[in-house]
Design an enzyme around this catalytic site. Structure first.
Site, PDB file in Angstrom:
ATOM      1  N   SER A 126       0.839  -1.197   0.000  1.00  0.00           N
ATOM      2  CA  SER A 126       0.000   0.000   0.000  1.00  0.00           C
ATOM      3  C   SER A 126       0.869   1.241   0.000  1.00  0.00           C
ATOM      4  O   SER A 126       1.973   1.248   0.557  1.00  0.00           O
ATOM      5  CB  SER A 126      -0.860  -0.023   1.270  1.00  0.00           C
ATOM      6  OG  SER A 126      -1.441   1.240   1.498  1.00  0.00           O
ATOM      7  N   TYR A 150      -1.577  -0.941  10.976  1.00  0.00           N
ATOM      8  CA  TYR A 150      -1.829  -1.498   9.634  1.00  0.00           C
ATOM      9  C   TYR A 150      -0.636  -1.226   8.721  1.00  0.00           C
ATOM     10  O   TYR A 150      -0.129  -2.139   8.053  1.00  0.00           O
ATOM     11  CB  TYR A 150      -3.102  -0.885   9.038  1.00  0.00           C
ATOM     12  CG  TYR A 150      -3.268  -1.205   7.558  1.00  0.00           C
ATOM     13  CD1 TYR A 150      -3.590  -2.489   7.137  1.00  0.00           C
ATOM     14  CD2 TYR A 150      -3.077  -0.222   6.581  1.00  0.00           C
ATOM     15  CE1 TYR A 150      -3.723  -2.793   5.786  1.00  0.00           C
ATOM     16  CE2 TYR A 150      -3.215  -0.516   5.227  1.00  0.00           C
ATOM     17  CZ  TYR A 150      -3.534  -1.805   4.843  1.00  0.00           C
ATOM     18  OH  TYR A 150      -3.648  -2.103   3.504  1.00  0.00           O
ATOM     19  N   LYS A 154       2.190  -3.812   6.628  1.00  0.00           N
ATOM     20  CA  LYS A 154       2.541  -3.812   5.199  1.00  0.00           C
ATOM     21  C   LYS A 154       4.045  -3.583   5.029  1.00  0.00           C
ATOM     22  O   LYS A 154       4.696  -4.217   4.190  1.00  0.00           O
ATOM     23  CB  LYS A 154       1.737  -2.741   4.455  1.00  0.00           C
ATOM     24  CG  LYS A 154       0.258  -3.072   4.356  1.00  0.00           C
ATOM     25  CD  LYS A 154       0.014  -4.308   3.485  1.00  0.00           C
ATOM     26  CE  LYS A 154      -1.348  -4.903   3.659  1.00  0.00           C
ATOM     27  NZ  LYS A 154      -1.576  -6.124   2.889  1.00  0.00           N
TER      28      LYS A 154
HETATM   29  P1  NAD Z   1     -10.948  -7.081   1.396  1.00  0.00           P
HETATM   30  O1  NAD Z   1     -11.159  -7.053   2.862  1.00  0.00           O
HETATM   31  O2  NAD Z   1     -12.115  -6.885   0.503  1.00  0.00           O
HETATM   32  O3  NAD Z   1     -10.220  -8.438   0.972  1.00  0.00           O
HETATM   33  C1  NAD Z   1      -9.428  -9.190   1.849  1.00  0.00           C
HETATM   34  C2  NAD Z   1      -9.926 -10.614   1.808  1.00  0.00           C
HETATM   35  O4  NAD Z   1      -9.119 -11.391   2.700  1.00  0.00           O
HETATM   36  C3  NAD Z   1     -11.368 -10.743   2.273  1.00  0.00           C
HETATM   37  O5  NAD Z   1     -12.094 -11.508   1.344  1.00  0.00           O
HETATM   38  C4  NAD Z   1     -11.261 -11.464   3.614  1.00  0.00           C
HETATM   39  O6  NAD Z   1     -12.373 -12.284   3.859  1.00  0.00           O
HETATM   40  C5  NAD Z   1      -9.965 -12.229   3.451  1.00  0.00           C
HETATM   41  N1  NAD Z   1      -9.279 -12.521   4.713  1.00  0.00           N
HETATM   42  C6  NAD Z   1      -9.053 -11.689   5.751  1.00  0.00           C
HETATM   43  N2  NAD Z   1      -8.410 -12.327   6.740  1.00  0.00           N
HETATM   44  C7  NAD Z   1      -8.218 -13.608   6.305  1.00  0.00           C
HETATM   45  C8  NAD Z   1      -7.624 -14.748   6.868  1.00  0.00           C
HETATM   46  N3  NAD Z   1      -7.111 -14.734   8.106  1.00  0.00           N
HETATM   47  N4  NAD Z   1      -7.584 -15.893   6.142  1.00  0.00           N
HETATM   48  C9  NAD Z   1      -8.109 -15.921   4.892  1.00  0.00           C
HETATM   49  N5  NAD Z   1      -8.703 -14.876   4.312  1.00  0.00           N
HETATM   50  C10 NAD Z   1      -8.760 -13.729   5.009  1.00  0.00           C
HETATM   51  O7  NAD Z   1      -9.813  -6.003   1.077  1.00  0.00           O
HETATM   52  P2  NAD Z   1      -9.271  -5.465  -0.316  1.00  0.00           P
HETATM   53  O8  NAD Z   1      -9.588  -4.020  -0.393  1.00  0.00           O
HETATM   54  O9  NAD Z   1      -9.663  -6.376  -1.402  1.00  0.00           O
HETATM   55  O10 NAD Z   1      -7.717  -5.566  -0.035  1.00  0.00           O
HETATM   56  C11 NAD Z   1      -6.922  -6.657  -0.505  1.00  0.00           C
HETATM   57  C12 NAD Z   1      -5.483  -6.444  -0.094  1.00  0.00           C
HETATM   58  O11 NAD Z   1      -5.039  -5.184  -0.617  1.00  0.00           O
HETATM   59  C13 NAD Z   1      -5.240  -6.363   1.406  1.00  0.00           C
HETATM   60  O12 NAD Z   1      -4.011  -6.997   1.683  1.00  0.00           O
HETATM   61  C14 NAD Z   1      -5.145  -4.884   1.684  1.00  0.00           C
HETATM   62  O13 NAD Z   1      -4.359  -4.623   2.828  1.00  0.00           O
HETATM   63  C15 NAD Z   1      -4.472  -4.394   0.411  1.00  0.00           C
HETATM   64  N6  NAD Z   1      -4.721  -2.971   0.104  1.00  0.00           N
HETATM   65  C16 NAD Z   1      -6.004  -2.516  -0.051  1.00  0.00           C
HETATM   66  C17 NAD Z   1      -6.230  -1.167  -0.327  1.00  0.00           C
HETATM   67  C18 NAD Z   1      -7.623  -0.626  -0.470  1.00  0.00           C
HETATM   68  O14 NAD Z   1      -7.787   0.611  -0.441  1.00  0.00           O
HETATM   69  N7  NAD Z   1      -8.649  -1.439  -0.681  1.00  0.00           N
HETATM   70  C19 NAD Z   1      -5.141  -0.283  -0.463  1.00  0.00           C
HETATM   71  C20 NAD Z   1      -3.854  -0.785  -0.324  1.00  0.00           C
HETATM   72  C21 NAD Z   1      -3.651  -2.145  -0.038  1.00  0.00           C
HETATM   73  N1  UFG Z   2     -12.532  11.839   2.853  1.00  0.00           N
HETATM   74  C1  UFG Z   2     -13.568  12.723   3.103  1.00  0.00           C
HETATM   75  N2  UFG Z   2     -14.725  12.224   3.639  1.00  0.00           N
HETATM   76  C2  UFG Z   2     -14.900  10.921   3.926  1.00  0.00           C
HETATM   77  C3  UFG Z   2     -13.833  10.012   3.672  1.00  0.00           C
HETATM   78  C4  UFG Z   2     -12.662  10.509   3.138  1.00  0.00           C
HETATM   79  O1  UFG Z   2     -13.444  13.916   2.855  1.00  0.00           O
HETATM   80  O2  UFG Z   2     -15.975  10.535   4.425  1.00  0.00           O
HETATM   81  C5  UFG Z   2     -11.299  12.333   2.206  1.00  0.00           C
HETATM   82  C6  UFG Z   2     -10.037  12.084   3.002  1.00  0.00           C
HETATM   83  O3  UFG Z   2      -9.794  13.139   3.910  1.00  0.00           O
HETATM   84  C7  UFG Z   2      -8.996  11.997   1.880  1.00  0.00           C
HETATM   85  C8  UFG Z   2      -9.770  11.386   0.715  1.00  0.00           C
HETATM   86  O4  UFG Z   2     -11.145  11.633   1.002  1.00  0.00           O
HETATM   87  O5  UFG Z   2      -8.595  13.288   1.501  1.00  0.00           O
HETATM   88  C9  UFG Z   2      -9.556   9.891   0.555  1.00  0.00           C
HETATM   89  O6  UFG Z   2      -9.820   9.238   1.783  1.00  0.00           O
HETATM   90  P1  UFG Z   2      -9.991   7.645   1.876  1.00  0.00           P
HETATM   91  O7  UFG Z   2     -10.333   7.338   3.295  1.00  0.00           O
HETATM   92  O8  UFG Z   2     -10.896   7.165   0.815  1.00  0.00           O
HETATM   93  O9  UFG Z   2      -8.549   7.098   1.500  1.00  0.00           O
HETATM   94  P2  UFG Z   2      -7.125   7.357   2.191  1.00  0.00           P
HETATM   95  O10 UFG Z   2      -6.257   7.942   1.143  1.00  0.00           O
HETATM   96  O11 UFG Z   2      -7.245   8.086   3.455  1.00  0.00           O
HETATM   97  O12 UFG Z   2      -6.690   5.873   2.594  1.00  0.00           O
HETATM   98  C10 UFG Z   2      -6.509   4.828   1.641  1.00  0.00           C
HETATM   99  C11 UFG Z   2      -6.726   3.481   2.306  1.00  0.00           C
HETATM  100  C12 UFG Z   2      -5.674   3.221   3.344  1.00  0.00           C
HETATM  101  C13 UFG Z   2      -4.309   3.394   2.768  1.00  0.00           C
HETATM  102  C14 UFG Z   2      -4.182   4.757   2.106  1.00  0.00           C
HETATM  103  C15 UFG Z   2      -2.876   4.905   1.404  1.00  0.00           C
HETATM  104  O13 UFG Z   2      -7.990   3.456   2.929  1.00  0.00           O
HETATM  105  O14 UFG Z   2      -5.792   1.873   3.773  1.00  0.00           O
HETATM  106  O15 UFG Z   2      -5.220   4.912   1.127  1.00  0.00           O
HETATM  107  O16 UFG Z   2      -2.747   3.932   0.441  1.00  0.00           O
HETATM  108  F1  UFG Z   2      -3.400   3.294   3.774  1.00  0.00           F
END
Ligand code: NAD
Ligand code: UFG
Length: 336
Positions: A126, A150, A154
């Site tokens: 991330s 978190y 990562k």
């Molecule tokens: P998500 O929660 O939709 O997907 C994660 C999946 O992992 C889920 O289906 C959950 O059921 C499964 N899971 C959780 N714990 C588990 C366990 N102990 N054993 C087996 N399965 C398990 O999240 P996502 O948004 O699809 O994220 C996927 C990956 O990308 C994660 O590693 C997350 O940290 C990373 N990531 C996500 C974002 C984002 O904004 N969505 C940003 C950066 C990184």
């Molecule tokens: N924001 C609002 N109102 C809301 C939610 C968010 O104004 O209700 C704003 C935040 O202040 C930010 C932007 O919208 O400026 C994006 O916010 P998000 O919460 O959608 O995303 P972030 O960039 O804060 O966080 C995401 C993931 C994190 C990850 C990070 C960096 O949720 O897990 O990107 O990769 F760590």
């Protein structure tokens, strides 16, 4: 013969879209998920889209024996490791659970892969590993730091992978802000409860489930004063995983890349694009800044282009339209 790829967390938001991208790229795919954050009907929806059976194992990456059994029972040519807990705020309240799943799960996976003779891994990292930085857009060699438990998991995951022997090929993908849904509108992001992230929140205002959007701060040093992020369509992001795997298989070499568009959008621009997608001006009010937020977070995307041939093609309008098609379709299904 097609390579078989294990997707841990493959029923989740990014995992389910990646399932489809990998199938389109010609891979066979096996999903392992404990469904702690995925709906039980995701595999059936994937089957509707592909018209083919989906192989799913219900299992937990915290259990080493489950992972060992996967590699004993299946020939796995590569792994994409999504399974993790991902809410920054929640990680502050339950850091040990985050470390058990995100770090412990990774170690269990690596041991099972080693024993199973599989040494190709794509890891979901991330942009959070860059911490609070004023360097924008961010290059991959920017120093890393952990600003939450978190983020620590990562960063630790990346560092663990950097210790592996040279016969491993590891792709570390640092996602920026994934949003949007699959073109079929059959899968998408479906957070339980009150969403923390902007686009899922805006989506719930668009459906009428929530009343108004709170814009966290309008006094940042950005053109309209609201925060800028690098939103990337989840289908583009999914494609990045297929390219990463292909590069690992073909070159045997690892890589660490940002997956973003390189273009930032403000919160108000997102609200405007979503309003256009759903056909009504969505209500919002300016609220105080959210603790821990930075003004701007955007990717330098060139390394992913140069190493993987990756280029995001979908626009913010595409992201909002696909999100709206997904969430409005869910409502229609619920009322049918
Ligand atoms: P998500 O929660 O939709 O997907 C994660 C999946 O992992 C889920 O289906 C959950 O059921 C499964 N899971 C959780 N714990 C588990 C366990 N102990 N054993 C087996 N399965 C398990 O999240 P996502 O948004 O699809 O994220 C996927 C990956 O990308 C994660 O590693 C997350 O940290 C990373 N990531 C996500 C974002 C984002 O904004 N969505 C940003 C950066 C990184
Ligand atoms: N924001 C609002 N109102 C809301 C939610 C968010 O104004 O209700 C704003 C935040 O202040 C930010 C932007 O919208 O400026 C994006 O916010 P998000 O919460 O959608 O995303 P972030 O960039 O804060 O966080 C995401 C993931 C994190 C990850 C990070 C960096 O949720 O897990 O990107 O990769 F760590």
């Amino acid at each position: 013969m097609a390579e078989t790829i294990l997707l841990t967390g493959g029923a989740g938001y990014i995992g389910s879209h990646t399932y489809l991208a990998l199938r389109e790229a010609g891979f066979d795919v096996l999903i392992l998920d404990n469904f702690v954050n995925a709906k039980a009907d995701v595999p059936a929806r994937l089957e509707r889209i592909t018209g083919a059976p989906v192989a799913v194992l219900r299992g937990d990456v915290r259990d080493p024996d489950t992972l060992k059994a996967v590699f004993r029972d299946h020939r796995i040519d590569g792994v994409v490791h999504f399974a993790a807990l991902k809410a920054v705020g929640e990680s502050m309240d339950m850091p040990i659970d985050y470390m058990q799943t995100n770090i412990g799960g990774l170690l269990n996976l690596l041991k099972a892969m080693e024993e199973g003779g599989c040494r190709r891994l794509v890891f979901s990292s991330s942009a959070t590993v860059y911490g609070d930085t004023r360097v924008q857009p961010i290059p991959e060699d920017h120093p890393r730091t952990a600003t939450s438990p978190y983020a620590f998991t990562k960063l630790a995951g990346e560092q663990i992978l950097e210790q592996l022997t040279a016969d491993w090929a590891v792709g570390i993908l640092r996602y920026f802000n994934p949003v949007g849904a699959h073109r079929s509108a059959l899968i998408g992001e479906d957070p339980a409860g009150h969403p923390n992230n902007l686009v899922p929140y805006v989506a719930k205002v668009a459906t009428g489930e929530l009343e108004e959007i709170q814009v966290f701060g309008d006094d940042y040093d950005t053109p309209d004063g609201t925060g800028i992020r690098d939103y990337i369509h989840v289908e583009d992001l999914a494609q990045g995983h297929a390219l990463s795997l292909r590069a690992l298989i073909e070159t045997g070499m690892g890589h660490t890349v940002n997956l973003g568009t390189g273009q930032g959008s403000t919160v108000l621009q997102v609200i405007e694009a979503y309003s256009a997608a759903c056909g009504r001006a969505l209500p919002y009010r300016i609220a105080p800044r959210r603790a821990g937020d930075v003004a701007v977070l955007t990717a330098r995307p060139e390394q992913a282009r140069d190493l993987l041939g990756f280029q995001a093609t979908r626009t913010l309008d595409d992201m909002c339209r696909s999100s709206w098609a997904w969430v409005s379709g869910q409502i229609r299904n619920a009322t049918d």
